[in-house]
Design an enzyme around this catalytic site. Structure first.
Site, short mmCIF file in Angstrom:
data_model
loop_
_atom_site.label_atom_id
_atom_site.label_comp_id
_atom_site.label_asym_id
_atom_site.label_seq_id
_atom_site.Cartn_x
_atom_site.Cartn_y
_atom_site.Cartn_z
N ARG A 209 0.84 -1.18 0.00
CA ARG A 209 0.00 0.00 0.00
C ARG A 209 0.88 1.24 0.00
O ARG A 209 1.84 1.33 0.75
CB ARG A 209 -0.94 0.00 1.22
CG ARG A 209 -2.06 -1.04 1.12
CD ARG A 209 -3.04 -0.67 0.03
NE ARG A 209 -4.15 -1.60 -0.12
CZ ARG A 209 -4.20 -2.57 -1.02
NH1 ARG A 209 -3.17 -2.75 -1.85
NH2 ARG A 209 -5.26 -3.35 -1.11
N GLU A 239 -2.79 7.84 -5.56
CA GLU A 239 -3.19 7.20 -6.83
C GLU A 239 -4.62 7.61 -7.19
O GLU A 239 -5.48 7.72 -6.32
CB GLU A 239 -3.14 5.67 -6.69
CG GLU A 239 -1.76 5.09 -6.51
CD GLU A 239 -1.81 3.56 -6.37
OE1 GLU A 239 -2.83 2.94 -6.77
OE2 GLU A 239 -0.84 2.99 -5.87
N HIS A 256 0.88 0.22 -10.00
CA HIS A 256 0.07 -0.66 -9.15
C HIS A 256 -0.35 -1.92 -9.91
O HIS A 256 -1.53 -2.30 -9.94
CB HIS A 256 -1.16 0.08 -8.62
CG HIS A 256 -1.74 -0.51 -7.37
ND1 HIS A 256 -2.42 0.22 -6.43
CD2 HIS A 256 -1.73 -1.78 -6.89
CE1 HIS A 256 -2.82 -0.57 -5.45
NE2 HIS A 256 -2.41 -1.79 -5.71
#
Length: 376
Positions: A209, A239, A256
């Site tokens: 994360r 993000e 990601h």
């Protein structure tokens, strides 16, 4: 029970094969799902980009939420429980893919720092589905490891290290969930003082994360005269609108996608389909084996584990794709980040790469330890 009205993130694969028997399936981009889209929906299927909470679901008939991801920090689980809305996730669905990513990135770090992959130590933060798999593979390769997971240690699990022990390792891999409160918060676990202490001889891999690392502090560290640690980020604060300066400064910058293997995505969909069947009291006929294509035949590079890893997956391609978007205007950069994820090319997990066994048993053990399937 059939005839359910299902709305799903368009990036979830095999929706028809997995959910058509339960009702009709509509799709939308995950970030575009709004409360008004759910006024006639029974089941909501999301990924990590959709925040599922009262503002999204209040006043809708949604009674079942599934996220095709390991993490659940985008779900307000407390509110869902209070409303009697069933929610499920897909723990472990893409853990193998993330472990692949970490090994491939560590191989690049070793090459850049003039080492072998098996040299030095690796510290792992978080011993869940991903961290445990990374640990397993590193141990199989004979790499010295240190693992920290305070919540797990509290349950009586032994053999775990302190965060300080992990941060002293040559390479650090972050796989902790994002926890903002309680006795073991992980938000900015690597804060400014911790980041400042990282040396140019170290490598940092963040594939859990984004907010576990203070991104602003990391940028400042990488801009220091000594260049800071070798760093690879797959997850970011803010993000999809990530810091373009930080993305240029790190050694590897990916959007990601660490868990974005074909098998990982399909595994997540299958897990949700089975969970929905259980909720409905029905038998599930969905099988991952029926959805996954034939394994890929990969030619191993003789006696070169790192080169074989790069042949199976080279993160530099994904890093180049992301960096090519960083000069665009702000709104276009955010859209580009999501587009790179939506249009991500097929990537197979190492276990679905079949390689001919070599005549060197040491190399064979390494390849199998890294996760490849050997044909003897």
């Amino acid at each position: 029970m059939s005839g359910l009205r299902i709305l799903a993130d368009e990036n979830i694969p095999a929706l028809g094969a997995c959910f058509a028997d339960h009702g009709t399936v509509k799709t939308l981009p995950g970030r575009a799902i709004r409360q008004s889209d759910l006024l006639d929906i029974d089941v909501l299927l999301v990924r990590s980009v959709t925040r599922v909470d009262e503002s999204l679901l209040a006043g809708t008939p949604v009674r079942w939420v599934g996220t095709a991801t390991i993490g659940t920090d985008h779900l307000d689980t407390g509110w869902l429980d209070a409303q009697g809305i069933t929610w499920v996730s897909a723990p472990g669905c893409n853990a193998e893919a993330v472990a692949d990513y970490v090994l491939a990135v560590l191989a690049l770090a070793a090459k850049a720092q003039g080492r072998q992959l098996t040299d030095g130590s690796v510290g792992i933060v978080g011993y869940g589905n991903v961290g445990s798999r990374v640990h397993q593979r590193l141990k199989a390769l004979g790499i010295e490891t240190q693992v920290t997971d305070p919540p797990l240690a509290e349950t009586g699990v032994t053999g775990l290290a302190t965060l300080e022990d992990v941060l002293a390792c040559d390479r650090i891999a972050l796989h902790a969930p994002l926890v903002r409160s309680g006795p073991w918060p992980t938000e900015h676990l690597l804060d400014a003082p911790v980041v400042e202490a990282l040396t140019p001889d170290q490598a940092l891999v963040s594939a859990g994360r984004g907010a576990v690392v203070d991104n602003a502090a990391l940028l400042e560290r990488l801009e220091a005269s000594d260049g800071g640690p070798w760093a690879a980020l797959d997850v970011w604060e803010g993000e999809p609108l990530i810091d373009p300066q930080l993305a240029q400064k790190v050694s590897i910058a990916t959007p990601h996608i660490a868990g974005y293997s074909l098998e990982g995505k399909l595994r997540g969909t299958v897990m949700l389909a089975r969970a929905l069947s259980v909720w409905l009291g029905a038998d599930s006929t969905v099988r991952l084996e029926a959805l996954v294509p034939e394994p890929v035949e990969l030619e191993a590079v003789p006696d070169d584990l790192e080169a074989t890893l790069r042949a199976a997956y080279d993160p530099r391609r994904d890093s180049g794709e992301l960096r090519a978007t960083l000069a665009a205007p702000q709104t276009e950069r955010a859209s580009a980040f999501d587009r790179l994820r939506k249009e991500y090319p097929v990537r197979r997990e190492f276990g679905f790469h079949h390689l001919p066994a070599s005549g060197n048993p040491v190399v064979n053990r390494q390849l199998e330890g890294a996760g490849f399937t050997l044909i003897y």
